[in-house]
Scaffold this active site. Structure first.
Site, PDB file in Angstrom:
ATOM      1  N   ASN A 132     -10.124   0.074  -0.647  1.00  0.00           N
ATOM      2  CA  ASN A 132      -8.663   0.098  -0.584  1.00  0.00           C
ATOM      3  C   ASN A 132      -8.102  -0.486  -1.884  1.00  0.00           C
ATOM      4  OD1 ASN A 132      -5.959  -0.313  -0.073  1.00  0.00           O
ATOM      5  ND2 ASN A 132      -6.249  -1.276   1.931  1.00  0.00           N
ATOM      6  N   CYS A 171       0.813  -1.229   0.000  1.00  0.00           N
ATOM      7  CA  CYS A 171       0.000   0.000   0.000  1.00  0.00           C
ATOM      8  C   CYS A 171       0.845   1.277   0.000  1.00  0.00           C
ATOM      9  CB  CYS A 171      -0.963  -0.001   1.174  1.00  0.00           C
ATOM     10  SG  CYS A 171      -2.143  -1.347   1.068  1.00  0.00           S
ATOM     11  N   HIS A 206      -3.442   7.210   2.393  1.00  0.00           N
ATOM     12  CA  HIS A 206      -3.807   5.904   1.851  1.00  0.00           C
ATOM     13  C   HIS A 206      -5.183   5.548   2.417  1.00  0.00           C
ATOM     14  CE1 HIS A 206      -3.907   1.771   0.803  1.00  0.00           C
ATOM     15  NE2 HIS A 206      -3.730   1.326   2.028  1.00  0.00           N
TER      16      HIS A 206
HETATM   17  O1  UT7 Z   1      -4.003  -1.400   3.350  1.00  0.00           O
HETATM   18  C1  UT7 Z   1      -2.941  -1.469   4.229  1.00  0.00           C
HETATM   19  C2  UT7 Z   1      -2.984  -2.484   5.261  1.00  0.00           C
HETATM   20  N1  UT7 Z   1      -4.254  -2.824   5.784  1.00  0.00           N
HETATM   21  C3  UT7 Z   1      -4.890  -2.089   6.743  1.00  0.00           C
HETATM   22  O2  UT7 Z   1      -4.482  -1.015   7.095  1.00  0.00           O
HETATM   23  C4  UT7 Z   1      -6.125  -2.711   7.367  1.00  0.00           C
HETATM   24  C5  UT7 Z   1      -6.087  -2.543   8.850  1.00  0.00           C
HETATM   25  N2  UT7 Z   1      -7.145  -3.249   9.544  1.00  0.00           N
HETATM   26  C6  UT7 Z   1      -8.457  -2.896   9.471  1.00  0.00           C
HETATM   27  O3  UT7 Z   1      -8.823  -1.989   8.757  1.00  0.00           O
HETATM   28  C7  UT7 Z   1      -9.424  -3.607  10.380  1.00  0.00           C
HETATM   29  O4  UT7 Z   1      -8.704  -4.418  11.268  1.00  0.00           O
HETATM   30  C8  UT7 Z   1     -10.468  -4.481   9.638  1.00  0.00           C
HETATM   31  C9  UT7 Z   1     -11.457  -3.588   8.907  1.00  0.00           C
HETATM   32  C10 UT7 Z   1      -9.777  -5.421   8.665  1.00  0.00           C
HETATM   33  C11 UT7 Z   1     -11.268  -5.298  10.666  1.00  0.00           C
HETATM   34  O5  UT7 Z   1     -11.845  -4.446  11.627  1.00  0.00           O
HETATM   35  P1  UT7 Z   1     -11.634  -4.699  13.170  1.00  0.00           P
HETATM   36  O6  UT7 Z   1     -12.410  -3.667  13.873  1.00  0.00           O
HETATM   37  O7  UT7 Z   1     -10.148  -4.740  13.431  1.00  0.00           O
HETATM   38  O8  UT7 Z   1     -12.303  -6.120  13.392  1.00  0.00           O
HETATM   39  P2  UT7 Z   1     -11.660  -7.469  13.936  1.00  0.00           P
HETATM   40  O9  UT7 Z   1     -10.831  -8.121  12.884  1.00  0.00           O
HETATM   41  O10 UT7 Z   1     -11.028  -7.217  15.277  1.00  0.00           O
HETATM   42  O11 UT7 Z   1     -12.979  -8.319  14.164  1.00  0.00           O
HETATM   43  C12 UT7 Z   1     -13.995  -7.930  15.109  1.00  0.00           C
HETATM   44  C13 UT7 Z   1     -15.185  -8.852  14.932  1.00  0.00           C
HETATM   45  C14 UT7 Z   1     -14.822 -10.327  14.884  1.00  0.00           C
HETATM   46  O12 UT7 Z   1     -15.859 -11.041  15.499  1.00  0.00           O
HETATM   47  P3  UT7 Z   1     -15.694 -11.583  17.006  1.00  0.00           P
HETATM   48  O13 UT7 Z   1     -14.495 -12.473  16.973  1.00  0.00           O
HETATM   49  O14 UT7 Z   1     -15.481 -10.349  17.844  1.00  0.00           O
HETATM   50  O15 UT7 Z   1     -16.987 -12.270  17.242  1.00  0.00           O
HETATM   51  C15 UT7 Z   1     -14.838 -10.633  13.411  1.00  0.00           C
HETATM   52  O16 UT7 Z   1     -15.103 -11.993  13.127  1.00  0.00           O
HETATM   53  O17 UT7 Z   1     -15.824  -8.547  13.687  1.00  0.00           O
HETATM   54  C16 UT7 Z   1     -15.962  -9.756  12.926  1.00  0.00           C
HETATM   55  N3  UT7 Z   1     -15.878  -9.429  11.516  1.00  0.00           N
HETATM   56  C17 UT7 Z   1     -16.956  -9.087  10.780  1.00  0.00           C
HETATM   57  N4  UT7 Z   1     -18.256  -8.965  11.081  1.00  0.00           N
HETATM   58  C18 UT7 Z   1     -19.110  -8.602  10.109  1.00  0.00           C
HETATM   59  C19 UT7 Z   1     -14.785  -9.385  10.726  1.00  0.00           C
HETATM   60  N5  UT7 Z   1     -15.130  -9.027   9.480  1.00  0.00           N
HETATM   61  C20 UT7 Z   1     -16.466  -8.833   9.487  1.00  0.00           C
HETATM   62  C21 UT7 Z   1     -17.394  -8.466   8.503  1.00  0.00           C
HETATM   63  N6  UT7 Z   1     -18.700  -8.350   8.857  1.00  0.00           N
HETATM   64  N7  UT7 Z   1     -17.029  -8.203   7.238  1.00  0.00           N
END
Ligand code: UT7
Length: 332
Positions: free
Chosen positions: A286, A116, A256
């Site tokens: 993204n 990225c 970004h």
């Molecule tokens: O591009 C350069 C590099 N990449 C980034 O900068 C991305 C950085 N990371 C992020 O933007 C975020 O971490 C994400 C958007 C990928 C995920 O958001 P988050 O707030 O960090 O969620 P998480 O991975 O901690 O998951 C929280 C919960 C989980 O459920 P439990 O275990 O708490 O029950 C996930 O399974 O949200 C769940 N979850 C979803 N729920 C509904 C994960 N993806 C989804 C989804 N819809 N699409």
């Protein structure tokens, strides 16, 4: 050596027509519009559909538009650098494919991979050829077809990424405007959190790698999020501080577009209100190397000569950085 400052003298972008909405994703994986919007800021993203269409399709359209806009003959281009993580093929370079398609017969071209942060790395690299006086016209492309490496059964990654990109023209600056300062970083210890497991020389494609879904983006999102917030904000602040820029002096942050929450944290850190932050994550998601040139293209008509811009990125590697640009032209 008498170094010359490089200036961006034009920008053009391209996104494919197909719009993948949050509502369509709801039919593909267990997710919903409210979760995606509140956690990322994304409403829709573009997807390049069709057989045998690689990221070069995006790069070619962006470069053709750039040549037309800047009234530049393709044969006058000295160099094309293409930042991408999803090249058409392992080789030849996508830059070669773009140069051939647009008729840049006198340029040499190559690809640069920094996930990225690819566009910032390529912008910095391209500007050095201008600075030394070796070249007069360098095109920097940032483009990705992320849909080619996304698992559309994995709700944690498929909601974030999209396809698209843009290109900028670099020429020697005639005045005090141009690319003024840059700070780039990388830290290979970030590999476990964001990578693609197979398809490279360590683990070439096999029946087993296909069955194990190892040709897709693997991301531990919350880990990456923590590193992204800290490093993107720190570096943007460092570049602003050492150039004595306060929030009042900066016209726009050009971040970004990975997650609206990461963008907000970076803007807060350098004291910028929301209206001074370029944002198109809601419509393009993204696009990896594509996000920053797509933002510049989207906001080009609002930019004025002399505007101070801080570009900032964070991505796989880990890689990150920030660049200070004094914008070089009023848009027509
Ligand atoms: O591009 C350069 C590099 N990449 C980034 O900068 C991305 C950085 N990371 C992020 O933007 C975020 O971490 C994400 C958007 C990928 C995920 O958001 P988050 O707030 O960090 O969620 P998480 O991975 O901690 O998951 C929280 C919960 C989980 O459920 P439990 O275990 O708490 O029950 C996930 O399974 O949200 C769940 N979850 C979803 N729920 C509904 C994960 N993806 C989804 C989804 N819809 N699409």
């Amino acid at each position: 050596m008498n170094l010359k400052r490089a200036a961006i003298t034009g920008v053009h972008g391209y996104v494919p027509d197909y719009i993948l909405t949050n509502q369509e994703l709801e039919t593909m994986v267990d997710t919903n519009d409210e979760w995606i919007t509140s956690r990322t800021g994304i409403k829709e993203r573009r997807i390049l559909k069709g057989e045998n269409k690689g990221v070069s399709v995006i790069g070619i359209e962006a470069v053709k538009g750039l040549l037309e806009k800047t009234n530049t003959k393709a044969e006058d281009i000295d160099l094309i650098i293409c930042a991408t993580t999803t090249p058409d093929m392992a080789f030849p370079a996508t830059g070669n494919i773009i140069a051939n398609a647009v008729g840049a017969v006198n340029s040499f071209s190559y690809d640069l991979q920094a996930a990225c942060s690819g566009f910032l790395y390529a912008l910095t690299t391209g500007s050095q050829f201008i600075a030394t006086g070796l070249y007069k016209k360098v095109i920097v492309v940032g483009a990705d077809k992320m849909s080619s490496i996304i698992d559309y059964t994995d709700r944690a990654t498929c909601i974030i990424f999209g396809d698209g990109g843009g290109a900028v023209m670099l020429e020697p600056s005639e005045d005090e405007t141009g690319i003024i300062d840059t700070e780039l970083h990388s830290d290979g210890s970030g590999e476990p959190y964001l990578h693609m497991k197979a398809g490279g020389s360590r683990k070439p494609a096999s029946v087993e790698t296909l069955q194990n879904k190892e040709h897709y983006v693997y991301q531990e999102g919350s880990q990456v999020f923590k590193f992204a917030v800290k490093n993107m904000a720190d570096t943007a602040a460092e570049v602003a501080d050492r150039n004595n820029l306060t929030g009042d002096d900066i016209a726009y942050l050009v971040p970004h577009q990975a997650n609206k929450r990461i963008i907000d944290a970076t803007a807060n850190r350098i004291g910028l209100p929301e209206e001074k932050v370029m944002l198109n994550i809601q419509k393009f998601g993204n696009t990896t190397s594509g996000t920053i040139p797509l933002c510049l293209w989207d906001y080009e008509s609002k930019l004025k000569k002399g505007d101070n811009l801080i570009l900032a990125a964070f991505g796989g590697g880990f890689t990150w950085g920030a660049t200070y640009i004094k914008w070089s032209y009023d848009s027509k």
